[in-house]
Design an enzyme around this catalytic site. Structure first.
Site, PDB file in Angstrom:
ATOM      1  N   ASP A 320       0.701  -1.186  -0.113  1.00  0.00           N
ATOM      2  CA  ASP A 320      -0.029  -0.024  -0.079  1.00  0.00           C
ATOM      3  C   ASP A 320       0.948   1.281  -0.032  1.00  0.00           C
ATOM      4  OD1 ASP A 320      -2.248  -1.501   0.370  1.00  0.00           O
ATOM      5  OD2 ASP A 320      -2.270  -1.052   2.318  1.00  0.00           O
ATOM      6  N   ASP A 625      -5.065  -3.421   4.609  1.00  0.00           N
ATOM      7  CA  ASP A 625      -5.690  -3.050   5.860  1.00  0.00           C
ATOM      8  C   ASP A 625      -7.127  -3.342   6.107  1.00  0.00           C
ATOM      9  OD1 ASP A 625      -6.198  -1.326   4.017  1.00  0.00           O
ATOM     10  OD2 ASP A 625      -4.724   0.455   5.081  1.00  0.00           O
ATOM     11  N   ASP A 629      -9.725  -6.588   1.789  1.00  0.00           N
ATOM     12  CA  ASP A 629      -8.209  -7.013   1.412  1.00  0.00           C
ATOM     13  C   ASP A 629      -7.944  -8.390   1.909  1.00  0.00           C
ATOM     14  OD1 ASP A 629      -7.324  -4.693   0.390  1.00  0.00           O
ATOM     15  OD2 ASP A 629      -6.821  -3.819   2.157  1.00  0.00           O
TER      16      ASP A 629
HETATM   17  P1  ATP Z   1      -3.479   2.812  -0.188  1.00  0.00           P
HETATM   18  O1  ATP Z   1      -4.117   1.782  -0.816  1.00  0.00           O
HETATM   19  O2  ATP Z   1      -2.192   3.227  -0.818  1.00  0.00           O
HETATM   20  O3  ATP Z   1      -3.510   2.860   1.209  1.00  0.00           O
HETATM   21  P2  ATP Z   1      -5.355   4.559   0.112  1.00  0.00           P
HETATM   22  O4  ATP Z   1      -6.105   3.444   1.177  1.00  0.00           O
HETATM   23  O5  ATP Z   1      -5.055   5.686   0.631  1.00  0.00           O
HETATM   24  O6  ATP Z   1      -4.434   4.041  -0.768  1.00  0.00           O
HETATM   25  P3  ATP Z   1      -8.192   5.150  -0.234  1.00  0.00           P
HETATM   26  O7  ATP Z   1      -8.186   5.471   1.247  1.00  0.00           O
HETATM   27  O8  ATP Z   1      -8.868   4.171  -0.432  1.00  0.00           O
HETATM   28  O9  ATP Z   1      -6.782   4.912  -0.746  1.00  0.00           O
HETATM   29  O10 ATP Z   1      -8.495   6.655  -1.023  1.00  0.00           O
HETATM   30  C1  ATP Z   1      -8.762   6.447  -2.315  1.00  0.00           C
HETATM   31  C2  ATP Z   1      -9.023   7.875  -2.693  1.00  0.00           C
HETATM   32  O11 ATP Z   1     -10.453   8.186  -2.070  1.00  0.00           O
HETATM   33  C3  ATP Z   1      -8.339   9.066  -2.204  1.00  0.00           C
HETATM   34  O12 ATP Z   1      -7.319   9.292  -3.444  1.00  0.00           O
HETATM   35  C4  ATP Z   1      -9.055  10.381  -2.183  1.00  0.00           C
HETATM   36  O13 ATP Z   1      -9.382  10.790  -3.369  1.00  0.00           O
HETATM   37  C5  ATP Z   1     -10.623   9.531  -1.643  1.00  0.00           C
HETATM   38  N1  ATP Z   1     -10.432   9.749  -0.028  1.00  0.00           N
HETATM   39  C6  ATP Z   1      -9.783   9.129   0.578  1.00  0.00           C
HETATM   40  N2  ATP Z   1      -9.872   9.311   1.870  1.00  0.00           N
HETATM   41  C7  ATP Z   1     -11.388  10.065   1.803  1.00  0.00           C
HETATM   42  C8  ATP Z   1     -12.198  10.361   2.674  1.00  0.00           C
HETATM   43  N3  ATP Z   1     -11.985  10.310   4.054  1.00  0.00           N
HETATM   44  N4  ATP Z   1     -13.282  11.169   2.382  1.00  0.00           N
HETATM   45  C9  ATP Z   1     -13.649  11.157   1.115  1.00  0.00           C
HETATM   46  N5  ATP Z   1     -12.687  10.818   0.219  1.00  0.00           N
HETATM   47  C10 ATP Z   1     -11.696  10.086   0.643  1.00  0.00           C
END
Ligand code: ATP
Length: 888
Positions: A320, A625, A629
């Site tokens: 991730d 996480d 997954d």
């Molecule tokens: P990784 O897999 O590297 O951990 P990630 O878990 O950060 O990535 P997500 O958290 O699924 O990825 O976020 C994907 C997208 O969703 C982000 O790029 C953002 O645009 C949007 N996003 C993330 N957090 C929020 C939130 N709390 N509210 C709204 N949109 C969000």
């Protein structure tokens, strides 16, 4: 009972209990855990150590010697068997204690409301009356009566066997409803798949419907590993070969040479005893256990033993991004709205910093579109910012916390803003949807829906954009371009939008209500700094022949830039989830092989990626996480869950948990995994020549009708002394300096390569040849048999001491400071071994028992000389092989 009645009955409220009350109730109800089933009876555990073919053969030999009334041999044989079992028993106990400590580190947590504040506590500390919040991936920590529910779906298979998700509500069930029909309850041990909820604890520990928590912890398996199986197979084959061979030699001696039956028996027993590596099983267990402990010291917690080995042969790590390669300490840096880009000062969660436009500090109140954007970011938000002991910390999603900090910077703290626009309903953020929505009442009492999320999702919903003054039709192309530019600088981008108007069902916002007609307010660019150690760890993995692939839910531009900063993506483009969805398995396989950055990926893509990489013959470690997954984690050769930010579901599906969520920890675990394998090989390489050398001596004596240079008792003494002291040292051997400079080990590589067999034969022959020649020479010189034997025993043990040093490095030379003194335990065991040998040679009791006799210094010099010969020969051999390999 209705939720309100339950709250009243348990004398609690939506603000939860106070800490004092919780303490009092804990004293009354006890901890929220089950009484653990008693671990296996000590005696049974001890007896189990004897269950090993090698020890069976030894015991058989002991019985035979007893029938022949060779009491000394019988005693030594039994002693060897018992001592080995004791060593294994003690070590297993230690390994178990380490596993228990690790279990404690993995104990489940729960988010509880105490005195009106959210708090993360160990699930064991819950008491009836506590208010608990549930999010996807949580294992329900106690039996809960649900008091508010937001699309909650629970997997109750653990409890009811029903594998379909169950939708929950707050409805009261009839008194006679079965567990499966009590939709207003969430039961301890079941798993939250979707949605959110708040519930009040009604039963804890053994009072709960089922104690699945315990069940879950039991699943931390100490099962066998491929390596252990390979070794026990090896042991069985070896035992059989030794038995057949001994029988052959016996027949040969009696029929051919006409030895007496009894005499030949002694010889055969000596032969069998000399050839059996009885210390093998114990040392392997020790080495694995030490590996697990070392890994946990480096914050990698092993849940399944086979992971230790698999780690050593990992060829691809899929990681991730957020929180693993980056710090997950998000700070909003830019707000883009009404055609302008505002820069935000400050770093981290400390809400201090001005906003600037073209380098000039501004007063935010002068820019209505800016205020609208930031306000919506503050309101459409589920995290909490705390200021305690001078430090700002976050409960909840760091991305959202960044928006709260931004709010305070422009004078809009959450509480005051929420009071103005009270929240009515929520569609929580989910990775698959990539957005979140909230329903509020604006100051005029009109319903206002806010969304924030990934730009491409939110832009799809928008028809209008907010300008400096008023609104205008949206220029989607412009916004996509700005979002891509911001992402290309490595920033996470959120788009924020609003819509006035009621959802379909008044007062409740559903995902279906986020379907269009929104006004785009602006974009926020959020920085998530790289973990400094991640850069080094990625480089280390590359050196170790391991590919690192980033698999993230974030924007392709952001992912690529972060990949570049980490030095991983090269020139290949970032592959997006949308592209993956259109590929068939063969196409995906090629892409998985060639590309390193995957963006906007959903959990099901992760599973396909693991499969594709495995089809390419890779050994895959995959991090995760979320609850979704879990399948990918299970499928991966090493599933790695996040210890801090991971859900219980992910942890349970994993082989290893990172206590610090840090990518560098995976690299460290790989190094330890490789070391474990190295050390096991070193031990085998160390021990087999001892057995081989002794067996050769005995065989030669039988073939050439010589006096036995080693009695059976003496052979056993040598085996015991060398494997229990010297051999053990190899289990503690630190990683070699080049562990992470080599290519990964092929998965099905056999323990004994051809080169290893050669080394074993070489050393066996050297040892046997040296000891035997010396023995015969001494006899010829008129030395007594006892003294010549004592010299032979000492020669072999000294040779082993030297050979231990040889073996500290498989290929590298050891004639240097680190080689000779680098493993303190090795030196200690050498000292212990010397002491034992002195006792063997000089203690009258030992002389009587083993038929040994004191030596003078001339004899010592001769014996040590034979030992030194082995050392020199092996170092020379390593040098030749090194040079040969270098030339190739
Ligand atoms: P990784 O897999 O590297 O951990 P990630 O878990 O950060 O990535 P997500 O958290 O699924 O990825 O976020 C994907 C997208 O969703 C982000 O790029 C953002 O645009 C949007 N996003 C993330 N957090 C929020 C939130 N709390 N509210 C709204 N949109 C969000």
């Amino acid at each position: 009972m209705t939720p309100a009645e339950v709250l009243e009955r348990l004398d609690s409220s939506e603000d939860g209990l106070t800490e004092d009350e919780a303490l009092r109730r804990r004293a009354q109800y006890g901890l929220n855990q089950l009484v653990r089933a008693k671990s296996q009876n000590v005696l049974v555990r001890f007896l189990r150590q004897f269950h090993n073919v090698l020890l069976y053969v030894m015991s058989g030999a002991a019985v035979i010697t007893a029938l022949l009334q060779h009491w000394v041999d019988t005693a030594v044989l039994f002693a060897a068997v018992v001592i080995n079992a004791i060593v294994a028993f003690i070590q297993e106990g230690k390994a178990e204690a380490a596993m228990n400590a690790i279990r404690a580190m993995l104990s489940p947590h729960a988010t509880v409301v105490r005195a009106g504040r959210d708090k993360d506590i160990e699930a064991a500390e819950l008491v009836p009356g506590d208010i608990v919040k549930l999010v996807p991936g949580d294992r329900v920590p106690a039996d809960l009566r649900l008091i508010s529910v937001d699309e909650l779906q629970v997997d109750e298979a653990a409890l009811t066997g029903e594998s379909l998700p169950v939708d929950k509500s707050t409805e009261a069930a009839p008194v006679d409803a079965t567990i499966g029909d009590r939709f207003g309850m969430a039961y301890s041990g079941t798993m939250v798949l979707h949605g959110q909820a708040v519930g009040i604890v009604v039963a804890t520990g053994s009072a709960s419907e089922i104690g699945q928590i315990d069940q879950m912890l039991k699943k931390i398996s100490t099962s066998s590993t491929p390596l252990l199986r390979q070794i026990s197979h090896f042991g069985r084959v070896l035992a059989l070969v030794i038995l057949l061979f001994s029988l052959g030699v016996y027949a040969f001696g009696v029929l051919w040479h006409g030895h007496s039956v009894k005499e030949m028996f002694t010889m055969t027993v000596a032969l069998a005893a000399s050839a059996i590596p009885e210390g093998l099983p114990a040392i392997i267990t020790v080495t694995l256990a030490i590996g697990v402990q070392r890994m946990s010291r480096r914050r990698a917690i092993i849940r399944r033993l086979p992971a230790v080995e698999a780690l050593g042969s990992v060829t691809v790590i899929c990681s991730d991004k957020t929180g693993t390669l980056t710090t997950n300490e998000m700070t909003a840096q830019h707000v883009i709205c009404a055609g302008q880009t505002f820069d935000v000062e400050g770093a981290g969660y400390t809400p201090k910093g001005e906003l600037a436009l073209d380098g000039q500090v501004i007063n935010p109140a002068d820019y209505p579109a800016l205020i609208d954007t930031i306000r919506a970011g503050v309101l459409c938000n589920d995290s909490t910012l705390r200021h305690e002991d001078g430090a700002w910390t976050v409960v909840g999603d760091p991305t959202e916390a960044a928006l709260l900090v931004l709010g305070i910077k422009v004078g809009m703290p959450y509480r005051a803003t929420e009071a103005e626009f009270p929240r009515v309903s929520t569609v929580p953020f989910e990775s698959e949807r990539r957005m979140m929505g909230t329903l509020h009442a604006d100051p005029h009492g009109r319903p206002l829906i806010l969304v924030k999320g990934a730009p491409e999702r939110v832009l799809d919903l928008c028809v209008v954009q907010r300008d400096q003054h008023g609104d205008s039709p949206i220029d989607t192309e412009y916004w996509h371009r700005v979002a891509a530019e911001t992402a290309a600088r490595g920033l996470r981008v959120l788009a924020i939008a609003e819509r006035h108007g009621m959802p379909r069902t008044p007062e409740t916002l559903e995902f279906e209500d986020l379907d269009g007609g929104f006004t785009l307010l602006g974009l926020v660019g959020i920085i998530d700094p790289l973990r400094p150690e991640a850069i080094a760890a990625v480089r280390e993995c590359h050196r170790a022949g391991i590919r690192v692939k980033m698999i993230t839910g974030d924007h392709a531009g952001t992912a690529r830039e972060i990949g570049n900063q980490l030095g991983m993506s090269g020139d290949s483009p970032a592959v997006t989830g949308t592209e993956i969805a259109t590929m068939n398995d063969a196409e995906l396989q090629a892409v998985a092989r060639d590309c390193d950055v995957f963006a906007r990926v959903s959990p099901e893509h992760k599973l396909r990626l693991v499969r594709a990489l495995q089809a390419e013959g890779e050994v895959v470690a995959m991090t995760g996480d979320g609850v979704n997954d879990a399948p990918a984690l299970k499928k991966a050769d090493v599933g790695v869950a996040m210890g801090t930010n991971g859900t219980e579901a992910a942890k349970e599906a994993s082989d290893m948990v990172l206590a610090d969520d840090n990518f560098a920890t995976i690299a460290a675990a790989v190094a330890e995994g490789r070391t474990v394998y190295d050390n096991i090989r070193k031990f085998i390489l160390f021990m087999l020549p001892t057995n081989g050398g002794e067996a050769l001596v005995v065989i030669a004596a039988i073939l050439f009708q010589l006096t036995l240079p080693l009695t059976p008792a003496q052979v056993l003494w040598i085996n015991l002394v060398t494997s229990a002291t010297l051999g053990l040292a190899l289990a503690f051997e630190p990683p070699e300096s080049d562990v992470m400079d080599r290519k990964p080990r092929p998965r099905n590589e056999s323990l004994l390569s051809r080169y290893f067999v050669w080394r074993v034969v070489l050393v066996s022959v050297l040892m046997a040849g040296g000891a035997l020649s010396m023995f015969l020479l001494e006899l010829r010189l008129g030395t007594s048999v006892e003294m010549a034997r004592t010299m032979a025993v000492n020669a072999i043990v000294v040779a082993e001491m030297f050979y231990l040093l040889n073996n500290r490095f498989l290929m590298a030379p050891v004639l240097n400071r680190i080689g000779l003194f680098g493993n303190r335990i090795a030196l200690l065991t050498v000292v212990a071994c010397v002491a034992l040998q002195l006792a063997f040679t000089y203690a009258p009791a030992m002389n009587a028992f083993f038929g040994s006799t004191p030596l003078g210094y001339v004899e010592w010099i001769k014996a040590a000389g034979v030992g030194a010969l082995v050392f020199v020969a092996v170092e020379v051999e390593k040098a030749i092989v090194r040079r040969h390999r270098a030339r190739r």
